[in-house]
Design a protein around this motif. Sequence first.
Motif: not given
Length: 245
Positions: A44-64
Amino acid sequence: MIPSVSFSHVRKSWQQVTALQNFTLDIARGELVALVGSSGCGKSTLLRMLIGLEAVSQGEICVNGEPVTGIGKERGIVFQEPRLFPWLNVLDNVMLGLADEKISRAEKRQRAQQMLARVQLTDFADALPSQLSGGMAQRVAIARGLIAQPQILMLDEPFSALDALTRHTLQQELLHIHRSAGTTTLLVTHDVEEAVTLADRVVVLSPRPGKIREVVTLSLSHPRQRDNAHFTAACRQIRTAITSA
């Protein structure tokens, strides 16, 4: 081709607790990926970071190809809890999914009515959330999440509160919408059969800190039959991966 969603060496920590570590995964445009694993492994944490409700501590999530920096209307989510507005009736709660669409209220109302028909709640359009069962309320939330047909749809255990027949109906409706609209879909579920029924790939996470333990690619044609030997074998492989030490 640029992935629709890209997780690159993502870590998420709170104080002394690391929920996710070195999570790297590319999801192609139009792909349906299921995340499975034990409770607390960071799905669920992965989804919350992808939707933008939580920030990653390290690394990066990209959309398009663009880093996620907050909520965007190209991404939609259906949570495990309905999260309906108690003062709005069912129809108005579903219409909230079109809040950012530049269309008339009449068209929003028509589309909401069509979506309620899909989730078998036409007769409850004027009801308030307090008048619904838990399963009915979740169907309203699913309708609200699907109505805008976002480019990327995230679902966090969306069918867990539903009876078996309604769950099957909505699984097939989700699959139909996913395939007809080409929506990139990320599904969190504890139901291995559900994952194998719907997904192109199933990603198995290890217990906390969540890491990718195995990725199972499913080439079975749709609709998938649960008594099929290949279906059963895929379920067995995923369960083994979840429970392995």
